[in-house]
Design a protein around this motif. Structure first.
Motif, PDB file in Angstrom:
ATOM      1  N   GLU A   1      -8.640  63.932  65.344  1.00 20.98           N
ATOM      2  CA  GLU A   1      -8.125  62.570  65.495  1.00 20.98           C
ATOM      3  C   GLU A   1      -6.754  62.554  64.839  1.00 20.98           C
ATOM      4  OE1 GLU A   1     -10.757  59.598  63.913  1.00 20.98           O
ATOM      5  OE2 GLU A   1     -12.391  60.157  65.255  1.00 20.98           O
ATOM      6  N   GLN A   2      -5.985  61.533  65.102  1.00 19.26           N
ATOM      7  CA  GLN A   2      -4.646  61.457  64.540  1.00 19.26           C
ATOM      8  C   GLN A   2      -4.711  61.504  63.003  1.00 19.26           C
ATOM      9  OE1 GLN A   2      -2.397  57.821  65.262  1.00 19.26           O
ATOM     10  NE2 GLN A   2      -0.664  59.107  65.826  1.00 19.26           N
ATOM     11  N   GLY A   3      -4.126  62.549  62.413  1.00 22.91           N
ATOM     12  CA  GLY A   3      -4.095  62.690  60.963  1.00 22.91           C
ATOM     13  C   GLY A   3      -5.390  63.198  60.345  1.00 22.91           C
ATOM     14  N   LYS A   4      -6.350  63.639  61.179  1.00 16.50           N
ATOM     15  CA  LYS A   4      -7.652  64.083  60.667  1.00 16.50           C
ATOM     16  C   LYS A   4      -8.193  65.244  61.492  1.00 16.50           C
ATOM     17  CE  LYS A   4      -8.906  59.384  59.394  1.00 16.50           C
ATOM     18  NZ  LYS A   4      -9.817  58.273  59.676  1.00 16.50           N
ATOM     19  N   LEU A   5      -8.873  66.169  60.810  1.00 15.54           N
ATOM     20  CA  LEU A   5      -9.573  67.269  61.466  1.00 15.54           C
ATOM     21  C   LEU A   5     -10.996  67.342  60.941  1.00 15.54           C
ATOM     22  CD1 LEU A   5      -6.983  70.196  61.069  1.00 15.54           C
ATOM     23  CD2 LEU A   5      -7.280  68.709  63.053  1.00 15.54           C
ATOM     24  N   TRP A   6     -11.900  67.841  61.777  1.00 16.06           N
ATOM     25  CA  TRP A   6     -13.252  68.188  61.361  1.00 16.06           C
ATOM     26  C   TRP A   6     -13.448  69.647  61.750  1.00 16.06           C
ATOM     27  CZ3 TRP A   6     -11.849  63.401  62.705  1.00 16.06           C
ATOM     28  CH2 TRP A   6     -12.358  62.316  61.973  1.00 16.06           C
ATOM     29  N   VAL A   7     -14.075  70.421  60.877  1.00 17.09           N
ATOM     30  CA  VAL A   7     -14.253  71.845  61.143  1.00 17.09           C
ATOM     31  C   VAL A   7     -15.692  72.264  60.880  1.00 17.09           C
ATOM     32  CG1 VAL A   7     -11.846  72.420  60.624  1.00 17.09           C
ATOM     33  CG2 VAL A   7     -13.544  72.488  58.790  1.00 17.09           C
ATOM     34  N   ASP A   8     -16.082  73.378  61.514  1.00 15.37           N
ATOM     35  CA  ASP A   8     -17.381  74.005  61.294  1.00 15.37           C
ATOM     36  C   ASP A   8     -17.135  75.376  60.676  1.00 15.37           C
ATOM     37  OD1 ASP A   8     -18.543  71.863  62.732  1.00 15.37           O
ATOM     38  OD2 ASP A   8     -18.312  72.945  64.620  1.00 15.37           O
ATOM     39  N   GLU A   9     -17.997  75.778  59.749  1.00 13.87           N
ATOM     40  CA  GLU A   9     -17.886  77.119  59.195  1.00 13.87           C
ATOM     41  C   GLU A   9     -18.108  78.136  60.307  1.00 13.87           C
ATOM     42  OE1 GLU A   9     -19.073  77.644  54.623  1.00 13.87           O
ATOM     43  OE2 GLU A   9     -20.746  77.051  55.898  1.00 13.87           O
ATOM     44  N   ALA A  10     -17.225  79.115  60.413  1.00 14.45           N
ATOM     45  CA  ALA A  10     -17.362  80.137  61.453  1.00 14.45           C
ATOM     46  C   ALA A  10     -18.498  81.099  61.117  1.00 14.45           C
ATOM     47  CB  ALA A  10     -16.057  80.901  61.620  1.00 14.45           C
ATOM     48  N   LEU A  11     -18.695  81.393  59.849  1.00 16.55           N
ATOM     49  CA  LEU A  11     -19.704  82.369  59.433  1.00 16.55           C
ATOM     50  C   LEU A  11     -20.769  81.759  58.535  1.00 16.55           C
ATOM     51  CD1 LEU A  11     -17.259  85.303  58.659  1.00 16.55           C
ATOM     52  CD2 LEU A  11     -18.595  84.929  60.734  1.00 16.55           C
ATOM     53  N   GLY A  12     -20.871  80.463  58.541  1.00 22.66           N
ATOM     54  CA  GLY A  12     -21.848  79.780  57.704  1.00 22.66           C
ATOM     55  C   GLY A  12     -22.617  78.741  58.485  1.00 22.66           C
TER      56      GLY A  12
END
Length: 103
Positions: free
Chosen positions: A28-39
């Motif tokens: 979103e504008q000014g925001k990111l959400w991420v997932d652990e690649a190896l977790g």
């Protein structure tokens, strides 16, 4: 760009710190959400970023990050490589020059 943004994060004690490779899952504008690649952790965020960073990032990109959480907000404390994943480039077929020679 992300490195310079990380240098502006507040210097304080964070409630939680995670480090590793993350896959960008939502933007979103000014925001990111991420997932652990190896977790197992998913949907870490919102991570506060500049509008420029959020406009350039794409879902599916892999980024090495150190993230800190404080009062429900996540901050980028350090950053490393960014791997731009482009689904159009991913192919399991042999390149055309190998197919033509039957290799």
């Amino acid at each position: 760009m992300i490195f310079h943004h990380a240098m502006k994060s507040p210097d304080k004690e964070y409630e939680d710190i995670v480090e590793g490779y993350f896959i960008v899952g939502k933007i979103e504008q000014g925001k990111l959400w991420v997932d652990e690649a190896l977790g197992e952790r998913e949907s870490i965020g919102p991570i506060t970023v500049t509008r420029e960073i959020s406009s350039l990032c794409q879902e599916g990109w892999s980024i090495y990050l150190v993230l800190g959480e404080d009062k429900g907000k996540w901050y980028i404390l350090e950053s490393g490589n960014v791997y731009r994943i482009n689904e159009k480039r991913v192919s399991l077929e042999k390149p055309s020059f190998l197919r033509a020679k039957n290799l």
